[in-house]
Design a protein around this motif. Structure first.
Motif, PDB file in Angstrom:
ATOM      1  N   ILE A   1     108.907 -85.831 -61.048  1.00  0.00           N
ATOM      2  CA  ILE A   1     108.677 -85.717 -59.605  1.00  0.00           C
ATOM      3  C   ILE A   1     107.398 -84.933 -59.348  1.00  0.00           C
ATOM      4  CG2 ILE A   1     109.529 -84.665 -57.465  1.00  0.00           C
ATOM      5  CD1 ILE A   1     112.348 -85.314 -58.344  1.00  0.00           C
TER       6      ILE A   1
ATOM      7  N   GLU B   1     106.032 -82.663 -56.888  1.00  0.00           N
ATOM      8  CA  GLU B   1     106.660 -81.900 -55.813  1.00  0.00           C
ATOM      9  C   GLU B   1     105.795 -81.840 -54.556  1.00  0.00           C
ATOM     10  OE1 GLU B   1     107.724 -78.086 -57.305  1.00  0.00           O
ATOM     11  OE2 GLU B   1     109.298 -78.866 -58.617  1.00  0.00           O
ATOM     12  N   ASN B   2     104.486 -81.818 -54.723  1.00  0.00           N
ATOM     13  CA  ASN B   2     103.603 -81.708 -53.551  1.00  0.00           C
ATOM     14  C   ASN B   2     103.065 -83.065 -53.112  1.00  0.00           C
ATOM     15  OD1 ASN B   2     102.027 -81.895 -55.878  1.00  0.00           O
ATOM     16  ND2 ASN B   2     100.325 -80.741 -54.993  1.00  0.00           N
TER      17      ASN B   2
ATOM     18  N   ASP C   1     106.682 -91.081 -54.944  1.00  0.00           N
ATOM     19  CA  ASP C   1     105.703 -90.003 -55.080  1.00  0.00           C
ATOM     20  C   ASP C   1     104.599 -90.388 -56.063  1.00  0.00           C
ATOM     21  OD1 ASP C   1     107.635 -90.024 -57.105  1.00  0.00           O
ATOM     22  OD2 ASP C   1     107.418 -87.902 -57.530  1.00  0.00           O
TER      23      ASP C   1
ATOM     24  N   THR D   1     101.777 -80.407 -58.654  1.00  0.00           N
ATOM     25  CA  THR D   1     102.864 -79.494 -58.978  1.00  0.00           C
ATOM     26  C   THR D   1     104.128 -80.304 -59.224  1.00  0.00           C
ATOM     27  OG1 THR D   1     103.486 -79.176 -56.662  1.00  0.00           O
ATOM     28  CG2 THR D   1     101.873 -77.641 -57.585  1.00  0.00           C
ATOM     29  N   GLY D   2     104.993 -79.776 -60.078  1.00  0.00           N
ATOM     30  CA  GLY D   2     106.236 -80.462 -60.397  1.00  0.00           C
ATOM     31  C   GLY D   2     106.379 -80.682 -61.882  1.00  0.00           C
TER      32      GLY D   2
ATOM     33  N   GLU E   1     114.528 -82.649 -61.167  1.00  0.00           N
ATOM     34  CA  GLU E   1     115.436 -81.705 -60.524  1.00  0.00           C
ATOM     35  C   GLU E   1     116.373 -82.433 -59.566  1.00  0.00           C
ATOM     36  OE1 GLU E   1     113.715 -77.676 -59.685  1.00  0.00           O
ATOM     37  OE2 GLU E   1     111.875 -78.831 -59.708  1.00  0.00           O
TER      38      GLU E   1
END
Length: 606
Positions: free
Chosen positions: A100, A102-103, A123, A153-154, A606
């Motif tokens: 993933i 994240e951003n 994503d 990020t991630g 996550e």
């Protein structure tokens, strides 16, 4: 989790990648796709569903080219449709991705403000657009990647294919596994070495935060800022034959039957061939350990719960077991000099990896109990206790579980002897009991027809209760999890003493109750719980030994008699019948025992 492959070869790439993706089916997925490059053009094929759907698409419209990337997707952002299937393409760039970003929302907003139109809900697509934008602005693919990595990020792994670059793949990983295969004038990328086994045994494992430029002539590895680093080429121990089912219907069935060998191999790995004593890994080789904290997820968590009983009773060491997903995000209080044991079949479970890192940040010594020596958790822990189960392809863990239990019991015996909790006579007695477990498991497997008969009835239940006390309690939890995972029947595992504190209200003549009752120190209290079940009309499925059956069985029960074993090692043996019940119930229902819906072998998001 999702599967990644990439190929730079002199042969048609699509058949090689399709074969590699088949070896990654055990990870779980709901769509698939491939892209190749020929000159300045990218070619892409995608399909929702299993690989058979993609194979049909390829048969109707074959992919040209000798360079490409492929993917099996387990849906996170967006439903499992062909539009959301990987690879994702933007201009000259195609990307396959696990994990993933994240951003991604802020990156997508930035791109939309420039007029970029997105064609998927994922994503992943932002990565393709950001790289394509940089390349169109005049950057080389390598420079574009160096600039992109610090912006993401991630937890992720991805591979990039670029139009006009038939001798280039760019691979990157952060907390999600990725391996590069080196061949003779060829190069490959895969989520793990299993995908690459028939293609090459020469493997370069990327470290967390690495990205790499892959060409047929070799591999260059860099860190986030584009600083070159060296990564050792290794010879993989995984063979192509390990991915076959042999004469079994499912990988799960095959792996259940491989348990005598897996347990024996694990014992040989942890026991000294001369003295028979178990080896204590380095971080535990201390005169005193104030506390052990076990972190794990899913089935490995239940192995950890069993390990706690052993470590406390045999070694006298205070032990806690934590769900990795909870531990990683809370303010745990851990003593100076404490040890954290991270347990994971794959060694790549993200929550467990992050829990390991959290423990290290809190000053703990760390030990990994894993089945994959090259995994991230194995590399990052201070020491490793390696299980020797071999590759496990069924999503529902079987042989890796009993190997973990074997490792925990051996470790507890070794620590108990070292710290004087066990006499040498008692330690030797327990080591002999462990050595006898593979044979006892073989005896259980010889009687599997009776489990098949009982499972036919179990398969038509709506709810099932599993009960156990003491060392049998975590196995009851594991039995319920197995049934839920592969049959979709609602099942719950309980400590037998807790039954009257709530679950007893559910018991009636339609409720099967699976009771684990070896003849041990908890037997008498378990027997009283069985009487309470019968008094309310519950249908008892009893797993016990001959002495337990004589004392407890009644004519209306389903009774499975297991071989006699030392009570301390009984959890390893009793894990096998609950696997068989779940497996044959799945066969009866017609559900997919190897790839149950919504589940993945290794959870790396996550």
């Amino acid at each position: 989790m999702c599967g990644i492959v990439g190929a730079l070869t002199g042969r048609p790439a699509a058949p090689l990648m399709l074969d590699a993706l088949r070896r990654l089916e055990y990870r779980g997925y709901d769509s698939a796709g491939m892209a190749t490059v020929v000159g300045d053009a990218l070619h892409r094929r995608r399909a929702a569903g299993k690989l058979a759907e993609l194979e049909a698409v390829l048969a109707a419209d074959p992919l040209p080219g000798t360079s490409g990337i492929g993917h099996t997707r387990w849906a996170t952002h967006g439903p499992p449709t062909a539009e959301n299937a990987h690879p994702h393409v933007a201009g000259r760039v195609a990307v396959v991705h696990n994990g993933i970003i994240e951003n991604h929302a802020e990156l997508k907003a930035e791109l939309k403000a420039e007029g970029v139109v997105f064609t998927s809900d994922t994503d992943t697509e932002v990565v393709a657009h950001l790289l394509d934008r940089a390349i169109r602005a005049g950057q080389t693919p390598q420079a574009a990647m160096a600039a992109l990595m610090p912006r993401l990020t991630g937890a992720f792994a991805f591979v990039v294919l670029v139009a006009g670059e038939e001798d280039l793949l760019i691979a990157a990983r952060r907390a999600s596994p990725l391996a590069i295969g080196v061949g003779d004038g060829e190069a490959f990328v895969g989520s793990d070495a299993v995908a690459l086994a028939p293609l090459t045994r020469r493997i370069v494992y990327l470290e967390d935060g690495d990205w790499a430029v892959v060409r047929r002539s070799g591999v260059q590895v860099f860190r986030d800022a584009g600083v070159p680093v060296q990564r050792r080429e290794q010879i993989s121990t995984v063979s192509a034959a390990m991915a076959g089912k042999g004469n079994y219907r499912h990988f799960m069935e095959k792996e259940i039957h491989e348990q005598p060998e897996a347990i024996a191999h694990t014992l040989h790995a942890v026991l000294d061939s001369g003295t028979g004593a178990a080896t204590i890994p380095a971080p535990l080789d201390a005169a005193t350990i104030p506390k052990i904290t076990i972190v794990a997820a899913g089935t490995s968590y239940y192995a950890g719960l069993t390990g706690r009983y052993w470590l406390e009773s045999l070694a006298g060491i205070a032990t806690e077991v934590e769900l990795a997903s909870e531990f990683r995000d809370r303010d745990a209080v851990l003593p100076e000099g404490g040890v954290t044991i991270a347990v994971s079949q794959s060694g790549e479970s993200l929550d467990t990896l992050m829990a390991l890192r959290r423990a290290k940040a809190l000053g703990q010594k760390t030990l990994a109990i894993v089945n994959v020596p090259e995994s991230t958790i194995a590399r990052e822990a201070d020491g490793v206790l390696l299980t020797r189960a071999g590759p496990e392809f069924g999503v529902a863990s079987t042989k890796a579980t009993t190997a973990q239990l074997t490792a925990f019991c051996s470790l507890a015996v070794a620590l108990g002897r070292k710290h004087g909790r066990l006499s040498e006579e008692r330690a030797a007695e327990l080591r002999r009991a462990l050595a006898g477990v593979p044979g006892r498991v073989g005896e259980v497997l010889q009687r599997e027809a009776q489990y098949q008969r009982v499972a036919r009835e179990l398969a038509h239940s709506r709810d099932v209760l599993y009960l156990g006390r003491g060392l049998s309690y975590p196995i009851a939890l594991e039995g319920a999890l197995k049934l839920k995972e592969i049959t979709y029947i609602h099942a719950e595992g309980y400590a037998a003493g807790e039954m009257k504190h709530g679950p007893i209200a559910l018991i009636d003549e339609k409720m099967p109750v699976v009771v684990l009752a070896p003849s041990d120190g908890w037997f008498e209290k378990t027997a009283s719980n069985v009487a309470e079940v019968r008094a309310r009309g519950g249908r008892v499925i009893l797993l016990t030994d001959a002495a337990g059956a004589e004392r407890l069985a009644e004519k209306d029960d389903h009774v499975m008699i297991l071989p006699d074993v030392e009570p301390v090692v009984a959890p390893i043996l009793y894990a096998v019948p609950v696997q068989l019940l779940a497996y044959y119930a799945a066969v009866e229902k017609g559900t997919d025992a190897d790839q149950p819906r919504n589940l993945a072998k290794s959870v790396t998001v996550e």
